[in-house]
Design an enzyme around this catalytic site. Structure first.
Site, short mmCIF file in Angstrom:
data_model
loop_
_atom_site.label_atom_id
_atom_site.label_comp_id
_atom_site.label_asym_id
_atom_site.label_seq_id
_atom_site.Cartn_x
_atom_site.Cartn_y
_atom_site.Cartn_z
N LYS A 193 64.28 90.93 89.10
CA LYS A 193 65.04 91.10 90.34
C LYS A 193 64.46 90.26 91.49
O LYS A 193 63.37 89.71 91.38
CB LYS A 193 65.12 92.59 90.69
CG LYS A 193 65.81 93.44 89.59
CD LYS A 193 67.27 93.15 89.46
CE LYS A 193 68.03 93.65 88.26
NZ LYS A 193 67.81 94.89 87.60
C1 PLP Z 1 68.51 96.05 86.73
C2 PLP Z 1 69.69 96.92 87.01
C3 PLP Z 1 69.60 98.31 87.04
C4 PLP Z 1 68.38 99.05 86.57
O1 PLP Z 1 67.24 98.76 87.30
P1 PLP Z 1 65.83 99.35 86.79
O2 PLP Z 1 64.96 99.20 88.00
O3 PLP Z 1 65.41 98.50 85.64
O4 PLP Z 1 66.05 100.76 86.42
C5 PLP Z 1 70.69 99.04 87.44
N1 PLP Z 1 71.84 98.45 87.78
C6 PLP Z 1 71.99 97.11 87.72
C7 PLP Z 1 73.30 96.51 88.12
C8 PLP Z 1 70.93 96.31 87.32
O5 PLP Z 1 71.09 94.99 87.21
#
Ligand code: PLP
Length: 395
Positions: free
Chosen positions: A194
């Site tokens: 991210k």
């Molecule tokens: C990455 C992601 C998540 C989950 O995030 P985590 O921190 O790994 O739990 C949820 N929704 C979307 C759209 C994502 O891309």
């Protein structure tokens, strides 16, 4: 600027995503390890304060948490959403947006997306509302905010909560308002891929009342400041008020996050620089469609989702990805729509065509590498390589 000669393909594999960790993050983590306070503590509190300040939100409006998935789960639980309730969300998302609805025993209801931004279509949301609907979870897909004006209007009319999945949307804004300060709850992800990472981690934002409830549920349902119970100013006594979760953020993660937050503006500038190069190059190719950026928003540019005009190509999306991979360029697909996954397909008898826009767009989308560590040469190589595949397989 130095002229970069575009190369087709690479000698070594270019990963789809890499984290951007500097010596400063490494030093901050080491310092925390040496501080003897490694789990939830002063660094987590500081990260919550600085994150809220970054959004321009007041105090006690952010909760450091173990993941975005945990944030979404706690948000639903804090709003007492459970069996018999329905929650409307999009098929174009990561599975966890929907699995948390299952975790609380509620029923996920999918509504199709808008073709340009691939975010929830407010008209489809409206059509999906029943007397059992309790909440809407819009996803700010790729970093482009969902149509929040229309979604909030619908929510107000029907008395529904809005929980935003902002895993891609740091930093983003909708009509001048920061994502994280709009709905009842907003969940951010700090997963390795991210825009801001703590390896694993997340932040939940909302009103002080909502965040207080979520905080309690995120750490065993123990009452206020139980995390301090092993410190000098803490007390051994605590009370359990609800059967909570174990979703707290560690100070190791927070130390990483604090440095990342400081570097975020510079990292975003680099993302935008890459985006401009991609857009400029791909806009000229009729076989490709570049991502949309509406005028009244700030895009977080988490993903660069290219769409193929399949009628102008002799190959499908899967083959396009294989051709890029054979030339050492890593890509991905965001996302395999929820209703195509076996668990959901079988449980809810969903057919691919039930959400026709999501299904159609899924078949022609791929995500290109987009991260601050890409050099100008890497970007030029991605562009030249995509152009080479297009040129070889155009109709
Ligand atoms: C990455 C992601 C998540 C989950 O995030 P985590 O921190 O790994 O739990 C949820 N929704 C979307 C759209 C994502 O891309």
């Amino acid at each position: 600027m130095e002229r970069i000669s575009p190369k087709i393909g690479r000698a070594t594999f270019l990963p789809f995503s890499l984290p951007d960790i500097s010596e400063e993050e490494i030093a901050a983590v080491v310092e925390t390890l040496r501080s003897n306070w490694i789990t939830t503590g002063p660094k987590t509190k500081q990260f919550e304060r600085e994150f809220a300040a970054y959004l321009g939100a007041g105090s006690d409006t952010a909760l450091g948490i173990s993941s975005c998935t945990a944030a979404l789960h706690v948000a639903l639980a804090a709003l007492n959403i459970g069996p018999g309730d329905e929650v409307i969300t999009t098929p174009i998302t990561f599975c966890s947006t929907v699995s948390v609805i299952e975790h609380v025993g509620a029923t996920p209801i999918l509504a199709d997306v808008i073709p340009d931004t691939l975010t929830l279509d407010p008209a489809a949301v409206r059509a999906a509302i029943t007397p059992r609907t309790k909440a809407i979870i819009p996803v700010h897909f790729a970093g482009h905010p969902a149509d929040m004006g229309a979604i909030l209007r619908i929510a107000r009319e029907h008395g529904l909560y809005v929980i935003e999945d902002a895993a891609h949307a740091l930093p983003a804004a909708y009509q001048g308002q920061r994502v994280g300060t709009i709905g009842d709850f907003t969940a951010f992800s700090f997963y390795a891929t991210k825009n801001l990472t703590t390896a694993e981690g997340g932040m939940l934002t909302g009103s002080p009342e909502h965040i207080a409830r979520a905080r309690l549920l995120s750490l065993h349902g123990m009452d206020r400041d139980a995390w301090k119970r092993y410190s000098a100013e803490g007390s051994w006594f605590y009370e359990v008020i609800a059967p909570g979760f174990k979703y707290n953020m560690t100070d190791i993660q927070a130390a990483l996050g604090l440095v990342q937050l400081k570097r975020l503006a510079a990292m975003q500038e680099r993302r935008r620089h890459i985006i401009r190069q991609y857009n400029e190059a791909f806009a000229e190719m009729g076989e490709l469609e570049t991502p949309v950026e509406r005028l009244d928003i700030e895009h977080a540019w988490h993903l660069y989702v290219l769409r193929l005009n399949l009628d102008r190509l002799t190959i499908d999306r899967a083959r396009f990805i294989e051709e890029l991979k054979a030339r050492n360029i890593g890509t991905s697909v965001h996302f395999i729509p929820i209703h195509l996954h076996p668990y959901y397909r079988e449980k809810y008898s969903w057919k691919p065509e039930d959400f026709p826009i999501a299904y159609r767009e899924y078949q022609r989308m791929l995500s290109l590498p987009l991260y601050p560590g890409l050099s100008d040469e890497d970007v030029a190589t991605v562009i030249a390589t995509v152009a080479d595949v297009v040129q070889q397989f155009r109709v």
